[in-house]
Design a protein around this motif. Structure first.
Motif: not given
Length: 359
Positions: A23-42
């Motif tokens: 589901v959207p907007s959870t910590s892990i789903s947000n991370f997977l989205g960042e992983l796809e763009t290689s822009k991973i937040s702290m």
């Protein structure tokens, strides 16, 4: 579409066994989205470290390639699934254990209660108290009983319930012992049982002595016990032609007529009342019977005529008024209205009680 996208990412990274990854907007789903763009937040990195997603953390840091990641991620997924399943089994086992312990505790408590109840039921004091409670319920004594009256009252109730007779003094005590109660402790149900006892004892005597006065007496008690058919059964067997005593013949007819009145057999009741009057024209009792029948059947003038004859023969005016009041109370609404109009027209002051809403 948004959910499909998150599901695809979760499947790609082998974390689709984790509900929040789908589901959207959870910590892990947000991370997977960042992983796809290689822009991973702290924040996402702290989330990985905290939740021990080792494969994801190493892949995000670039220490392993995707093929190596897939192999490690699949192993972690298997471990996660096994761990969750184990936890479910352990939770189910805990619940089952708790339910068994609860059931055992309940069964033990029930066993203790049954044993306590069995012991209690053998206790003479308990047996006596339960018996008294049932007797009070049976005879509508569900109100406060004075402490000083209790033992005598319960002794009398027990006696009456067993079919024994009580003394006139006992009846007076039952009736007058409480000023604040109508008829004291002598409730309607207790009164009926008392009169039935009297009737049955007198009938036994009648069967031995064949004294028809006893039959009349027993029948009167049966009427008061609200068992007029028992009275009719007794009196209808007596052959008047074999009796020479006119007073006795009149008493038999009057009592028999009264019992027929109780079951609304008006024609036969009137016939017996008139026969009784022919035997004892100076006796007020046949007159009161006929007066009551005619008042109950809305023949008010005839009723009053017979009541006047009763008064002329010694029946008091107050007793007549009490009878009419009793008839009025038992009447249906239409009969009440007709009787009310008649009585108020006859004597508005004497019969003013007909306007009492409680009647």
């Amino acid at each position: 579409m948004i959910f499909d996208k998150h599901k695809e990412l979760a499947q790609k990274y082998h974390v689709d066994d984790i509900a929040s990854a789908l589901v959207p907007s959870t910590s892990i789903s947000n991370f997977l989205g960042e992983l796809e763009t290689s822009k991973i937040s702290m924040m996402s990195r702290r989330f990985l470290a905290k939740n021990k997603f080792i494969a994801l953390e190493r892949f995000a840091n670039g220490t392993i390639n995707f093929d190596e990641y897939e192999l490690l991620a699949k192993q972690e997924k298997v471990i996660r699934i096994m761990t969750i399943e184990k936890e479910k089994q352990e939770e189910a086992a805990r619940k089952e254990k708790f339910q068994l312990e609860l059931k055992a505790k309940y069964e033990l408590q029930r066993k203790i209660e049954r044993e306590r109840q069995k012991a209690l039921e053998k206790d003479p004091n308990y047996i006596r108290k339960q018996k008294l409670i049932k007797l009070k319920q049976k005879y509508d004594l569900d109100f406060y009983i004075e402490k000083n009256d209790y033992n005598r009252l319960m002794s009398l109730i027990d006696k009456i319930d067993k079919g024994h007779r009580i003394t006139p003094e006992d009846i007076v005590w039952l009736t007058l012992s409480r000023d604040d109660l109508y008829r004291g402790y002598f409730t309607d149900s207790l009164n009926k049982k008392h009169h039935k006892n009297e009737a049955e004892h007198i009938i036994k005597e009648y069967e031995v002595k064949n004294d028809h006065w006893l039959a009349v007496n027993a029948s009167s008690h049966y009427r008061k016990a609200c068992e007029p058919k028992s009275a009719i059964s007794i009196l209808s067997k007596i052959k008047l032609d074999s009796i020479t005593n006119k007073k006795l013949k009149s008493a038999i007819c009057t009592t028999h007529g009264g019992a027929l009145r109780d079951i609304a057999e008006w024609t036969n009741a009137i016939s017996l009342g008139e026969t009784a009057f022919s035997f004892t024209p100076d006796n007020f009792r046949p007159c009161t019977l006929l007066g009551a029948i005619y008042m109950e059947t809305s023949h008010f003038e005839l009723g009053q005529e017979w009541y006047r004859k009763a008064i002329d023969r010694g029946f008091s005016e107050k007793s007549v008024d009490d009878e009419i009041k009793s008839i009025f109370k038992k009447a249906d609404e239409n009969q009440k209205e007709a009787l009310r109009n008649y009585l108020l027209k006859l004597d508005g002051h004497r019969y003013r009680w007909v306007n009492d809403k409680k009647l």
